[in-house]
Design an enzyme around this catalytic site. Structure first.
Site, PDB file in Angstrom:
ATOM      1  N   ARG A 262      11.675  -6.928   4.799  1.00  0.00           N
ATOM      2  CA  ARG A 262      11.028  -5.250   4.851  1.00  0.00           C
ATOM      3  C   ARG A 262      12.229  -5.337   6.437  1.00  0.00           C
ATOM      4  NH1 ARG A 262       5.813  -2.742   4.601  1.00  0.00           N
ATOM      5  NH2 ARG A 262       5.443  -3.201   6.580  1.00  0.00           N
TER       6      ARG A 262
ATOM      7  N   ARG B 174      11.321  -0.700  11.516  1.00  0.00           N
ATOM      8  CA  ARG B 174       9.916  -0.826  12.924  1.00  0.00           C
ATOM      9  C   ARG B 174      10.186  -2.525  13.114  1.00  0.00           C
ATOM     10  NH1 ARG B 174       4.817  -0.313   8.857  1.00  0.00           N
ATOM     11  NH2 ARG B 174       4.035  -1.920  10.262  1.00  0.00           N
TER      12      ARG B 174
ATOM     13  N   ARG C 279      -0.203  -9.871  13.301  1.00  0.00           N
ATOM     14  CA  ARG C 279      -1.003  -8.169  12.459  1.00  0.00           C
ATOM     15  C   ARG C 279      -2.624  -8.943  11.116  1.00  0.00           C
ATOM     16  NH1 ARG C 279       4.436  -6.002  10.664  1.00  0.00           N
ATOM     17  NH2 ARG C 279       3.078  -4.367   9.540  1.00  0.00           N
TER      18      ARG C 279
ATOM     19  N   LYS D 120       0.732  -1.295  -0.310  1.00  0.00           N
ATOM     20  CA  LYS D 120       0.005  -0.020  -0.385  1.00  0.00           C
ATOM     21  C   LYS D 120       0.604   1.207   0.053  1.00  0.00           C
ATOM     22  CE  LYS D 120      -2.231  -0.582   3.656  1.00  0.00           C
ATOM     23  NZ  LYS D 120      -1.385  -2.311   4.404  1.00  0.00           N
TER      24      LYS D 120
ATOM     25  N   ARG E 292      -9.881   0.538   9.655  1.00  0.00           N
ATOM     26  CA  ARG E 292      -8.986  -0.978   9.649  1.00  0.00           C
ATOM     27  C   ARG E 292     -10.631  -1.575  10.853  1.00  0.00           C
ATOM     28  NH1 ARG E 292      -3.342  -0.596   9.450  1.00  0.00           N
ATOM     29  NH2 ARG E 292      -2.310  -2.124   9.937  1.00  0.00           N
TER      30      ARG E 292
HETATM   31  P1  AMP Z   1       0.461   0.133   9.262  1.00  0.00           P
HETATM   32  O1  AMP Z   1       2.074   1.092   9.238  1.00  0.00           O
HETATM   33  O2  AMP Z   1      -0.353   0.211   8.446  1.00  0.00           O
HETATM   34  O3  AMP Z   1       1.319  -1.454   8.773  1.00  0.00           O
HETATM   35  O4  AMP Z   1       0.202  -0.361  11.087  1.00  0.00           O
HETATM   36  C1  AMP Z   1       1.110  -0.716  11.912  1.00  0.00           C
HETATM   37  C2  AMP Z   1       0.307  -0.605  12.987  1.00  0.00           C
HETATM   38  O5  AMP Z   1      -0.159   0.413  13.822  1.00  0.00           O
HETATM   39  C3  AMP Z   1      -0.435  -1.772  12.948  1.00  0.00           C
HETATM   40  O6  AMP Z   1      -0.436  -3.350  13.879  1.00  0.00           O
HETATM   41  C4  AMP Z   1      -1.891  -1.256  14.016  1.00  0.00           C
HETATM   42  O7  AMP Z   1      -0.844  -1.765  15.241  1.00  0.00           O
HETATM   43  C5  AMP Z   1      -1.432   0.300  13.820  1.00  0.00           C
HETATM   44  N1  AMP Z   1      -2.460   0.793  13.049  1.00  0.00           N
HETATM   45  C6  AMP Z   1      -2.320   1.652  11.720  1.00  0.00           C
HETATM   46  N2  AMP Z   1      -3.501   2.160  11.867  1.00  0.00           N
HETATM   47  C7  AMP Z   1      -4.114   1.571  12.585  1.00  0.00           C
HETATM   48  C8  AMP Z   1      -5.556   1.925  12.316  1.00  0.00           C
HETATM   49  N3  AMP Z   1      -6.077   2.360  11.650  1.00  0.00           N
HETATM   50  N4  AMP Z   1      -6.514   1.113  13.357  1.00  0.00           N
HETATM   51  C9  AMP Z   1      -5.783   0.695  14.239  1.00  0.00           C
HETATM   52  N5  AMP Z   1      -4.320   0.072  14.550  1.00  0.00           N
HETATM   53  C10 AMP Z   1      -3.693   0.915  13.868  1.00  0.00           C
END
Ligand code: AMP
Length: 190
Positions: free
Chosen positions: A128, A134, A146, A14, A89
């Site tokens: 990654r 991360r 996740r 994404k 989400r």
């Molecule tokens: P991402 O960078 O999108 O993979 O997000 C990393 C982590 O941030 C996720 O595993 C969640 O713990 C948290 N996170 C990001 N966006 C959301 C969201 N919209 N709702 C809840 N948790 C989120």
């Protein structure tokens, strides 16, 4: 105006695709994951709260996430529209987003889901994790959590937007340019 939800499991590409779409369509890219990592980097109370969930691979509660997203959208108004990456989400987040956009007399115009299977996701995220810095990309157990969270709480958001015709799937495997062209075709179709 394009208000695109770029959808798909963690590691589906994404963020990478968002960068190209932004440059072609002049949209504002908002990634809630990036916003949380910024807050964590600055050791803010919101960041500290989010980190406890992120470290475990769990979703941050809606009450925290929705307010943060709305603030960001208010700070970065863009007539061309937005790419939302990693939001909504949950169904509650999707409902809140619809309300936020309704207040601005607009709506979600597209949801494009990048389709990538679980094995490929785990492989990509571990790869990654070697360079992303991360912590949630380095631990296979957290990665699997996740994916579980995605299937249980996030994938219903696809169906939520099916009923109004916005949800489309795109094959997320292959060369970056080919994947972009598939997304472009969907955005240009209407
Ligand atoms: P991402 O960078 O999108 O993979 O997000 C990393 C982590 O941030 C996720 O595993 C969640 O713990 C948290 N996170 C990001 N966006 C959301 C969201 N919209 N709702 C809840 N948790 C989120």
């Amino acid at each position: 105006m394009i208000n695109l939800i770029l959808f798909g499991p963690p590691g589906s590409g994404k963020g990478t695709q968002a960068q190209t779409i932004v440059s072609k369509f002049g949209l504002t890219h908002i990634s809630t994951g990036d916003l949380f990592r910024y807050e964590i980097g600055n050791k803010t109370p919101l960041g500290m709260k989010a980190q406890a969930f992120m470290d475990k691979g769990e979703l941050v509660p809606d009450s925290v996430t929705i307010g943060m997203l709305e603030n960001k959208m208010n700070q970065s108004k863009n007539e061309n529209g937005y790419i939302l990456d990693g939001f909504p989400r949950t169904i509650a987040q999707a409902e809140a987003l619809d309300e936020i956009l309704k207040k601005r007399d607009t709506q979600v115009t597209h949801l494009i889901a990048l389709d990538v299977d679980d094995n490929e996701i785990v492989k990509r995220l571990l790869e990654r994790g070697k360079t992303s810095g991360r912590p949630d990309d380095r631990n296979e157990e957290v990665i699997r959590k996740r994916i579980v969270e995605y299937k249980a709480k996030t994938s219903p958001v696809y169906d939520y937007y099916v009923k109004s015709g916005q949800s489309k799937k795109v094959d997320g495997i292959g060369a970056l340019e080919d994947i972009f062209n598939r997304i472009y075709d969907v955005l240009k179709a209407d």
